[in-house]
Write a protein that holds these residues in place. Structure first.
Motif, PDB file in Angstrom:
ATOM      1  N   ARG A 151      88.857  78.134  -6.339  1.00 20.00           N
ATOM      2  CA  ARG A 151      88.114  78.835  -5.287  1.00 20.00           C
ATOM      3  C   ARG A 151      86.623  78.857  -5.632  1.00 20.00           C
ATOM      4  O   ARG A 151      86.261  78.931  -6.798  1.00 20.00           O
ATOM      5  CB  ARG A 151      88.628  80.261  -5.142  1.00 20.00           C
ATOM      6  CG  ARG A 151      90.038  80.302  -4.652  1.00 20.00           C
ATOM      7  CD  ARG A 151      90.553  81.738  -4.626  1.00 20.00           C
ATOM      8  NE  ARG A 151      91.573  81.826  -3.625  1.00 20.00           N
ATOM      9  CZ  ARG A 151      91.492  82.591  -2.540  1.00 20.00           C
ATOM     10  NH1 ARG A 151      90.453  83.379  -2.356  1.00 20.00           N
ATOM     11  NH2 ARG A 151      92.459  82.589  -1.652  1.00 20.00           N
ATOM     12  N   PHE A 152      85.790  78.827  -4.586  1.00 18.82           N
ATOM     13  CA  PHE A 152      84.355  78.890  -4.780  1.00 18.82           C
ATOM     14  C   PHE A 152      83.717  79.467  -3.523  1.00 18.82           C
ATOM     15  O   PHE A 152      84.308  79.449  -2.445  1.00 18.82           O
ATOM     16  CB  PHE A 152      83.769  77.520  -5.120  1.00 18.82           C
ATOM     17  CG  PHE A 152      84.050  76.459  -4.086  1.00 18.82           C
ATOM     18  CD1 PHE A 152      83.123  76.185  -3.082  1.00 18.82           C
ATOM     19  CD2 PHE A 152      85.234  75.733  -4.101  1.00 18.82           C
ATOM     20  CE1 PHE A 152      83.379  75.219  -2.129  1.00 18.82           C
ATOM     21  CE2 PHE A 152      85.502  74.761  -3.149  1.00 18.82           C
ATOM     22  CZ  PHE A 152      84.576  74.504  -2.159  1.00 18.82           C
ATOM     23  N   ILE A 153      82.516  79.986  -3.677  1.00 19.51           N
ATOM     24  CA  ILE A 153      81.779  80.585  -2.566  1.00 19.51           C
ATOM     25  C   ILE A 153      81.066  79.484  -1.790  1.00 19.51           C
ATOM     26  O   ILE A 153      80.429  78.603  -2.370  1.00 19.51           O
ATOM     27  CB  ILE A 153      80.749  81.606  -3.091  1.00 19.51           C
ATOM     28  CG1 ILE A 153      81.462  82.751  -3.813  1.00 19.51           C
ATOM     29  CG2 ILE A 153      79.873  82.137  -1.959  1.00 19.51           C
ATOM     30  CD1 ILE A 153      80.531  83.667  -4.584  1.00 19.51           C
ATOM     31  N   LYS A 154      81.172  79.568  -0.470  1.00 18.90           N
ATOM     32  CA  LYS A 154      80.472  78.626   0.403  1.00 18.90           C
ATOM     33  C   LYS A 154      79.307  79.365   1.058  1.00 18.90           C
ATOM     34  O   LYS A 154      79.497  80.153   1.971  1.00 18.90           O
ATOM     35  CB  LYS A 154      81.420  78.085   1.471  1.00 18.90           C
ATOM     36  CG  LYS A 154      82.544  77.237   0.906  1.00 18.90           C
ATOM     37  CD  LYS A 154      83.450  76.731   2.006  1.00 18.90           C
ATOM     38  CE  LYS A 154      84.600  75.937   1.429  1.00 18.90           C
ATOM     39  NZ  LYS A 154      85.559  75.535   2.466  1.00 18.90           N
ATOM     40  N   PRO A 155      78.076  79.102   0.595  1.00 17.02           N
ATOM     41  CA  PRO A 155      76.908  79.776   1.179  1.00 17.02           C
ATOM     42  C   PRO A 155      76.663  79.341   2.627  1.00 17.02           C
ATOM     43  O   PRO A 155      77.156  78.289   3.061  1.00 17.02           O
ATOM     44  CB  PRO A 155      75.760  79.348   0.268  1.00 17.02           C
ATOM     45  CG  PRO A 155      76.238  78.129  -0.429  1.00 17.02           C
ATOM     46  CD  PRO A 155      77.724  78.190  -0.480  1.00 17.02           C
ATOM     47  N   ASP A 156      75.879  80.116   3.364  1.00 12.72           N
ATOM     48  CA  ASP A 156      75.611  79.845   4.784  1.00 12.72           C
ATOM     49  C   ASP A 156      74.940  78.495   5.026  1.00 12.72           C
ATOM     50  O   ASP A 156      75.093  77.919   6.098  1.00 12.72           O
ATOM     51  CB  ASP A 156      74.730  80.949   5.380  1.00 12.72           C
ATOM     52  CG  ASP A 156      75.457  82.280   5.488  1.00 12.72           C
ATOM     53  OD1 ASP A 156      76.705  82.290   5.478  1.00 12.72           O
ATOM     54  OD2 ASP A 156      74.773  83.319   5.575  1.00 12.72           O
ATOM     55  N   TRP A 157      74.188  77.994   4.056  1.00 13.85           N
ATOM     56  CA  TRP A 157      73.483  76.728   4.245  1.00 13.85           C
ATOM     57  C   TRP A 157      74.388  75.509   4.082  1.00 13.85           C
ATOM     58  O   TRP A 157      73.981  74.382   4.318  1.00 13.85           O
ATOM     59  CB  TRP A 157      72.273  76.617   3.328  1.00 13.85           C
ATOM     60  CG  TRP A 157      72.494  77.011   1.896  1.00 13.85           C
ATOM     61  CD1 TRP A 157      72.194  78.224   1.337  1.00 13.85           C
ATOM     62  CD2 TRP A 157      73.046  76.211   0.849  1.00 13.85           C
ATOM     63  NE1 TRP A 157      72.525  78.222   0.000  1.00 13.85           N
ATOM     64  CE2 TRP A 157      73.055  76.994  -0.329  1.00 13.85           C
ATOM     65  CE3 TRP A 157      73.532  74.913   0.775  1.00 13.85           C
ATOM     66  CZ2 TRP A 157      73.527  76.516  -1.550  1.00 13.85           C
ATOM     67  CZ3 TRP A 157      74.008  74.425  -0.438  1.00 13.85           C
ATOM     68  CH2 TRP A 157      73.992  75.238  -1.575  1.00 13.85           C
ATOM     69  N   LEU A 158      75.653  75.749   3.711  1.00 13.01           N
ATOM     70  CA  LEU A 158      76.617  74.665   3.547  1.00 13.01           C
ATOM     71  C   LEU A 158      77.202  74.296   4.900  1.00 13.01           C
ATOM     72  O   LEU A 158      77.634  75.169   5.658  1.00 13.01           O
ATOM     73  CB  LEU A 158      77.730  75.135   2.608  1.00 13.01           C
ATOM     74  CG  LEU A 158      78.341  74.110   1.671  1.00 13.01           C
ATOM     75  CD1 LEU A 158      77.295  73.488   0.779  1.00 13.01           C
ATOM     76  CD2 LEU A 158      79.421  74.764   0.830  1.00 13.01           C
ATOM     77  N   GLY A 159      77.198  73.008   5.212  1.00 13.57           N
ATOM     78  CA  GLY A 159      77.738  72.530   6.484  1.00 13.57           C
ATOM     79  C   GLY A 159      79.127  71.945   6.319  1.00 13.57           C
ATOM     80  O   GLY A 159      79.904  72.371   5.459  1.00 13.57           O
ATOM     81  N   ASP A 160      79.410  70.930   7.105  1.00 14.22           N
ATOM     82  CA  ASP A 160      80.732  70.292   7.114  1.00 14.22           C
ATOM     83  C   ASP A 160      81.048  69.648   5.777  1.00 14.22           C
ATOM     84  O   ASP A 160      80.172  69.073   5.116  1.00 14.22           O
ATOM     85  CB  ASP A 160      80.803  69.219   8.201  1.00 14.22           C
ATOM     86  CG  ASP A 160      80.742  69.794   9.600  1.00 14.22           C
ATOM     87  OD1 ASP A 160      81.094  70.986   9.778  1.00 14.22           O
ATOM     88  OD2 ASP A 160      80.350  69.056  10.521  1.00 14.22           O
ATOM     89  N   GLU A 161      82.325  69.692   5.400  1.00 14.99           N
ATOM     90  CA  GLU A 161      82.755  69.020   4.173  1.00 14.99           C
ATOM     91  C   GLU A 161      82.901  67.531   4.441  1.00 14.99           C
ATOM     92  O   GLU A 161      83.455  67.114   5.465  1.00 14.99           O
ATOM     93  CB  GLU A 161      84.083  69.590   3.668  1.00 14.99           C
ATOM     94  CG  GLU A 161      84.501  68.974   2.349  1.00 14.99           C
ATOM     95  CD  GLU A 161      85.602  69.725   1.620  1.00 14.99           C
ATOM     96  OE1 GLU A 161      85.913  69.318   0.489  1.00 14.99           O
ATOM     97  OE2 GLU A 161      86.123  70.720   2.172  1.00 14.99           O
ATOM     98  N   VAL A 162      82.392  66.713   3.504  1.00 21.41           N
ATOM     99  CA  VAL A 162      82.472  65.258   3.622  1.00 21.41           C
ATOM    100  C   VAL A 162      83.122  64.636   2.380  1.00 21.41           C
ATOM    101  O   VAL A 162      83.000  63.434   2.153  1.00 21.41           O
ATOM    102  CB  VAL A 162      81.076  64.635   3.895  1.00 21.41           C
ATOM    103  CG1 VAL A 162      80.562  65.076   5.260  1.00 21.41           C
ATOM    104  CG2 VAL A 162      80.081  64.987   2.805  1.00 21.41           C
ATOM    105  N   THR A 163      83.829  65.464   1.612  1.00 22.25           N
ATOM    106  CA  THR A 163      84.535  64.970   0.425  1.00 22.25           C
ATOM    107  C   THR A 163      85.448  63.819   0.835  1.00 22.25           C
ATOM    108  O   THR A 163      86.194  63.937   1.798  1.00 22.25           O
ATOM    109  CB  THR A 163      85.384  66.104  -0.204  1.00 22.25           C
ATOM    110  OG1 THR A 163      84.528  67.184  -0.541  1.00 22.25           O
ATOM    111  CG2 THR A 163      86.128  65.611  -1.440  1.00 22.25           C
ATOM    112  N   GLY A 164      85.375  62.726   0.114  1.00 23.51           N
ATOM    113  CA  GLY A 164      86.251  61.590   0.372  1.00 23.51           C
ATOM    114  C   GLY A 164      85.776  60.654   1.467  1.00 23.51           C
ATOM    115  O   GLY A 164      86.358  59.584   1.660  1.00 23.51           O
ATOM    116  N   ASP A 165      84.727  61.009   2.199  1.00 22.70           N
ATOM    117  CA  ASP A 165      84.186  60.134   3.226  1.00 22.70           C
ATOM    118  C   ASP A 165      83.234  59.158   2.546  1.00 22.70           C
ATOM    119  O   ASP A 165      82.128  59.519   2.142  1.00 22.70           O
ATOM    120  CB  ASP A 165      83.460  60.950   4.295  1.00 22.70           C
ATOM    121  CG  ASP A 165      83.034  60.100   5.486  1.00 22.70           C
ATOM    122  OD1 ASP A 165      82.898  58.867   5.347  1.00 22.70           O
ATOM    123  OD2 ASP A 165      82.813  60.692   6.565  1.00 22.70           O
TER     124      ASP A 165
END
Length: 155
Positions: A125-139
């Motif tokens: 688990r980790f905190i996702k700050p407001d400035w974080l957008g869409d996840e692109v892991t693996g793209d």
């Protein structure tokens, strides 16, 4: 030597207010085969040679080996790299118990900003700050090895 990381687009510059450090990075790839990439990097006053293996199905985990080399050696190796040298500034942004590495790209990738977080387990688990957008892991199009071949400005 196993790297577990997740990647996200960044939707604002708010991360800069919380950055504790930033450094310019110039890097190229001697090999961009998806099964193994070989990267040459100059970061500050250091050079690095890195080999990365194929990512798992989710794109979160892969083998990584890195060795420090001199800047002179890195400059000589950059001449041999495939087309598409990557130029970016990396910001280190602590959030909770983790450190985000936020890369702001220049040149043909101007306008692209990606945040990466390294984890000790895929389900950590980790905190996702407001400035974080869409996840692109693996793209794969967001891999630095591909941004040299097909830069952001061509999408």
């Amino acid at each position: 030597m196993i790297e577990i990381e997740r990647k996200f687009l960044v939707n604002s510059n708010d991360f800069k207010e919380h950055a504790t450090h930033n450094e310019r990075i110039v890097q190229g790839f001697l090999n961009t085969d998806p099964d193994r990439t070989v990267r040459v990097r100059i970061k500050g006053d250091s050079g690095f040679l890195t080999v990365k293996g194929k990512s798992n199905k989710e794109g979160t985990t892969r083998f990584e080996w890195e060795n420090k080399i001199t800047v002179t050696e890195a400059e000589q190796l950059l001449i041999l790299c495939e087309k598409g040298i990557i130029d970016k500034t990396r910001f280190l942004v602590p959030v909770g118990n983790h450190l985000y590495e936020v890369d702001e790209f220049y040149g043909d990738n101007l306008g692209l900003t990606i945040a990466e977080i390294e984890l000790s387990a895929e389900n950590e688990r980790f905190i996702k700050p407001d400035w974080l957008g869409d996840e692109v892991t693996g793209d794969i199009k967001y891999y630095n090895s591909q941004l040299g071949k097909k830069p952001f400005k061509t999408w």
